[in-house]
Design an enzyme around this catalytic site. Structure first.
Site, PDB file in Angstrom:
ATOM      1  N   LYS A  41      -4.099  31.173  55.797  1.00 35.01           N
ATOM      2  CA  LYS A  41      -5.022  30.264  55.106  1.00 35.01           C
ATOM      3  C   LYS A  41      -4.455  29.873  53.740  1.00 35.01           C
ATOM      4  O   LYS A  41      -3.533  30.524  53.238  1.00 35.01           O
ATOM      5  CB  LYS A  41      -6.384  30.942  54.956  1.00 35.01           C
ATOM      6  CG  LYS A  41      -6.348  32.250  54.170  1.00 35.01           C
ATOM      7  CD  LYS A  41      -7.681  33.002  54.290  1.00 35.01           C
ATOM      8  CE  LYS A  41      -7.640  34.326  53.556  1.00 35.01           C
ATOM      9  NZ  LYS A  41      -8.847  35.129  53.794  1.00 35.01           N
ATOM     10  N   ARG A 139     -21.207  38.141  53.803  1.00 29.87           N
ATOM     11  CA  ARG A 139     -20.684  36.785  53.646  1.00 29.87           C
ATOM     12  C   ARG A 139     -21.180  35.920  54.798  1.00 29.87           C
ATOM     13  O   ARG A 139     -22.170  35.228  54.670  1.00 29.87           O
ATOM     14  CB  ARG A 139     -19.155  36.856  53.564  1.00 29.87           C
ATOM     15  CG  ARG A 139     -18.511  35.608  53.041  1.00 29.87           C
ATOM     16  CD  ARG A 139     -17.083  35.849  52.582  1.00 29.87           C
ATOM     17  NE  ARG A 139     -16.164  36.272  53.636  1.00 29.87           N
ATOM     18  CZ  ARG A 139     -14.857  36.491  53.436  1.00 29.87           C
ATOM     19  NH1 ARG A 139     -14.323  36.320  52.241  1.00 29.87           N
ATOM     20  NH2 ARG A 139     -14.082  36.876  54.427  1.00 29.87           N
ATOM     21  N   HIS A 169     -15.236  42.073  58.827  1.00 32.21           N
ATOM     22  CA  HIS A 169     -14.327  42.070  57.673  1.00 32.21           C
ATOM     23  C   HIS A 169     -14.787  43.122  56.670  1.00 32.21           C
ATOM     24  O   HIS A 169     -15.979  43.224  56.375  1.00 32.21           O
ATOM     25  CB  HIS A 169     -14.333  40.675  57.036  1.00 32.21           C
ATOM     26  CG  HIS A 169     -13.277  40.471  55.992  1.00 32.21           C
ATOM     27  ND1 HIS A 169     -11.941  40.751  56.205  1.00 32.21           N
ATOM     28  CD2 HIS A 169     -13.352  39.986  54.722  1.00 32.21           C
ATOM     29  CE1 HIS A 169     -11.254  40.447  55.107  1.00 32.21           C
ATOM     30  NE2 HIS A 169     -12.075  39.987  54.194  1.00 32.21           N
ATOM     31  N   ARG A 222      -5.577  41.765  61.225  1.00 30.93           N
ATOM     32  CA  ARG A 222      -5.366  40.484  60.524  1.00 30.93           C
ATOM     33  C   ARG A 222      -4.543  40.755  59.270  1.00 30.93           C
ATOM     34  O   ARG A 222      -5.015  41.360  58.317  1.00 30.93           O
ATOM     35  CB  ARG A 222      -6.723  39.850  60.167  1.00 30.93           C
ATOM     36  CG  ARG A 222      -7.587  39.547  61.389  1.00 30.93           C
ATOM     37  CD  ARG A 222      -8.837  38.752  61.026  1.00 30.93           C
ATOM     38  NE  ARG A 222      -9.658  39.379  60.024  1.00 30.93           N
ATOM     39  CZ  ARG A 222     -10.596  40.297  60.263  1.00 30.93           C
ATOM     40  NH1 ARG A 222     -10.856  40.694  61.502  1.00 30.93           N
ATOM     41  NH2 ARG A 222     -11.284  40.820  59.261  1.00 30.93           N
ATOM     42  N   TYR A 268       2.066  22.885  20.850  1.00 36.07           N
ATOM     43  CA  TYR A 268       0.757  22.390  20.404  1.00 36.07           C
ATOM     44  C   TYR A 268       0.121  23.375  19.438  1.00 36.07           C
ATOM     45  O   TYR A 268       0.201  24.593  19.643  1.00 36.07           O
ATOM     46  CB  TYR A 268      -0.179  22.209  21.609  1.00 36.07           C
ATOM     47  CG  TYR A 268       0.127  20.988  22.438  1.00 36.07           C
ATOM     48  CD1 TYR A 268       0.045  19.702  21.892  1.00 36.07           C
ATOM     49  CD2 TYR A 268       0.490  21.112  23.775  1.00 36.07           C
ATOM     50  CE1 TYR A 268       0.319  18.584  22.662  1.00 36.07           C
ATOM     51  CE2 TYR A 268       0.756  19.998  24.549  1.00 36.07           C
ATOM     52  CZ  TYR A 268       0.677  18.735  23.988  1.00 36.07           C
ATOM     53  OH  TYR A 268       0.947  17.629  24.744  1.00 36.07           O
ATOM     54  N   CYS A 315       2.346  24.047  27.812  1.00 34.93           N
ATOM     55  CA  CYS A 315       1.901  22.655  27.957  1.00 34.93           C
ATOM     56  C   CYS A 315       1.611  22.367  29.428  1.00 34.93           C
ATOM     57  O   CYS A 315       1.843  23.205  30.292  1.00 34.93           O
ATOM     58  CB  CYS A 315       2.962  21.691  27.462  1.00 34.93           C
ATOM     59  SG  CYS A 315       3.658  22.079  25.855  1.00 34.93           S
ATOM     60  N   ASP A 317       3.262  20.403  31.420  1.00 36.27           N
ATOM     61  CA  ASP A 317       4.477  20.249  32.227  1.00 36.27           C
ATOM     62  C   ASP A 317       5.684  21.002  31.686  1.00 36.27           C
ATOM     63  O   ASP A 317       6.733  21.009  32.316  1.00 36.27           O
ATOM     64  CB  ASP A 317       4.859  18.762  32.298  1.00 36.27           C
ATOM     65  CG  ASP A 317       3.636  17.880  32.440  1.00 36.27           C
ATOM     66  OD1 ASP A 317       2.945  18.038  33.452  1.00 36.27           O
ATOM     67  OD2 ASP A 317       3.368  17.073  31.527  1.00 36.27           O
TER      68      ASP A 317
HETATM   69  C1  LIG Z   1      -8.372  36.409  54.052  1.00 34.80           C
HETATM   70  C2  LIG Z   1      -8.865  37.217  55.180  1.00 34.80           C
HETATM   71  C3  LIG Z   1      -8.049  38.211  55.747  1.00 34.80           C
HETATM   72  C4  LIG Z   1      -6.719  38.625  55.165  1.00 34.80           C
HETATM   73  O1  LIG Z   1      -6.913  39.549  54.124  1.00 34.80           O
HETATM   74  P1  LIG Z   1      -5.672  40.289  53.444  1.00 34.80           P
HETATM   75  O2  LIG Z   1      -6.291  41.200  52.460  1.00 34.80           O
HETATM   76  O3  LIG Z   1      -4.858  39.211  52.786  1.00 34.80           O
HETATM   77  O4  LIG Z   1      -4.929  40.962  54.527  1.00 34.80           O
HETATM   78  C5  LIG Z   1      -8.512  38.848  56.876  1.00 34.80           C
HETATM   79  N1  LIG Z   1      -9.712  38.548  57.414  1.00 34.80           N
HETATM   80  C6  LIG Z   1     -10.541  37.620  56.873  1.00 34.80           C
HETATM   81  C7  LIG Z   1     -11.862  37.353  57.506  1.00 34.80           C
HETATM   82  C8  LIG Z   1     -10.145  36.940  55.737  1.00 34.80           C
HETATM   83  O5  LIG Z   1     -10.975  36.035  55.201  1.00 34.80           O
END
Ligand SMILES: *Cc1c(COP(=O)(O)O)cnc(C)c1O
Length: 374
Positions: A41, A139, A169, A222, A268, A315, A317
């Site tokens: 992502k 979530r 998660h 994941r 600046y 700055c 850039d």
């Molecule tokens: C972003 C995400 C992950 C990956 O998490 P990491 O800590 O980068 O491994 C896994 N599962 C879900 C649902 C996420 O949103």
């Protein structure tokens, strides 16, 4: 290296070998033959979605995960065939695109499935879905057994959806204590076992859970942040079961070098004032529009393997550094990564900005050219 398609010498070099190494090290470390879902992502945490996805597959990943419909379609234009899961909620008008492009969706509402089946029941190819369980992250996701059973029922009855997976998660897998993690894990196991038929792919672990907890592999993990060679947290960093290879190096070069005298100023607000007559100042073509935020004033960079400080305000850039002596225009500068025997880890930026490495890698803007090394 790809052909020269950039002019400004400010580049992020992405080492695809490092990514492959991190994926294959995880694969060797897993207790079971659990699959690896490469989390790509946010443009692969700023590293480049298509290139990282291909590297992850070469090293044994079997599925990709993104956050949004746009990210999924972007990858799908370049990589056909590969299973691709959207982790976030999607609007129903994306369903025809998911169907046509073989994109797997995350679902968590029976009502959503019923409505979508009514409106899109005529589509030719089925849309795979993973049911999301909220075991404590708070979530998105189903929280109750009855809700989950109802959801599974409408998916199975639907003319267009096909149940492919179920997942949750963790909120605290990167922390030292495991109490909350264990509560989430039990809740997930209990909810999954309430189904009369287990979906093909059950998954829960993110990077932290797969590296430092009991790995809770189920059928897949994941793998996000550590695929890029970065640690999810400072606690995980102290517990790593294998060495991580950071994939990203942020480099630039000196485009101007000058000597200024005692009492002269830089930047600046004329904030920096030279303390001696032998003050060497180098200018770098990178600024806050690239993600080198103003809060990084005072951060060090590497030149000729030595640490030198950013002086004055950053700055949009350009940025100035104080050099230990006269140096040539064109001299290479490393802002994140290794030079000679010295290293500036991304964590150093995170500490200075009081944030996490995830945020640093995501904030390196699209103006920085990504160059891939294989
Ligand atoms: C972003 C995400 C992950 C990956 O998490 P990491 O800590 O980068 O491994 C896994 N599962 C879900 C649902 C996420 O949103």
């Amino acid at each position: 290296m790809n052909e020269k398609a950039y002019f400004r010498p400010t580049i992020a070099t992405i080492d695809l070998q490092a990514i492959q190494q991190n994926v294959s090290n995880l694969k060797k470390y897993l207790k079971t033959d659990a699959e690896i879902i490469a989390v790509v992502k946010a443009n692969a945490y700023g590293h480049g979605d298509v290139q990282v996805s291909e590297a992850a597959f070469r090293a044994g990943a079997t599925m990709l995960a993104v956050a949004t419909p746009e990210e999924a379609l972007h990858i799908r234009t370049a990589i056909k065939e590969v299973p691709l899961l959207i982790l976030g909620a999607v609007p129903q008008d994306f369903i025809p695109f998911a169907s046509q492009n073989n994109i797997t969706l995350t679902v968590f509402s029976a009502q959503w499935i019923v409505q979508a089946s009514r409106d899109y029941g005529h589509l030719d190819s089925k849309v795979k879905v993973h049911m999301k369980i909220d075991s404590g992250m708070g979530r998105i996701g189903v929280r109750e057994e009855a809700e989950l059973i109802a959801l599974q029922k409408v998916i199975v009855q639907s003319p267009i959806f096909e149940l492919d997976g179920i997942f949750t998660h963790f909120a605290t897998a990167d922390e030292e204590t495991s109490e909350y993690y264990e509560i989430q894990k039990s809740k997930f196991i209990q909810l999954v076992s309430s189904l009369d038929e287990k979906p093909r792919l059950v998954h829960a672990a993110n990077t932290a859970a797969s590296l430092v907890k009991d790995r809770v592999e189920f059928d897949a993990v994941r793998f996000g942040i550590s695929m890029y060679g970065l640690s999810p947290s400072e606690f995980v960093e102290t517990q790593l079961p294998f060495e991580l290879n950071p994939a990203l190096t942020l480099e630039s070069e000196l485009v101007h070098v000058k000597k200024i005298h005692k009492g002269e100023h830089v930047g600046y607000g004329a904030k920096f004032e030279a303390a001696t007559d032998e003050t060497w100042v180098g200018t770098l073509p990178i600024g806050y529009a690239d993600g080198l935020l103003r809060g990084l004033e005072g951060q060090e960079v590497l030149v000729q393997g030595e640490r030198v400080k950013i002086i004055g305000r950053i700055c949009m850039d350009q940025t100035m550094v104080q050099l230990p002596r006269e140096m040539a225009v064109g001299e290479k500068v490393v802002l994140i990564g290794k030079q000679n025997n010295n290293c500036i880890p991304m964590q150093e930026w995170a500490d200075r900005l009081q944030t996490i490495v995830y945020e640093i890698s995501c904030m390196l803007s699209s103006r920085i050219t990504r160059v891939y090394k294989d």
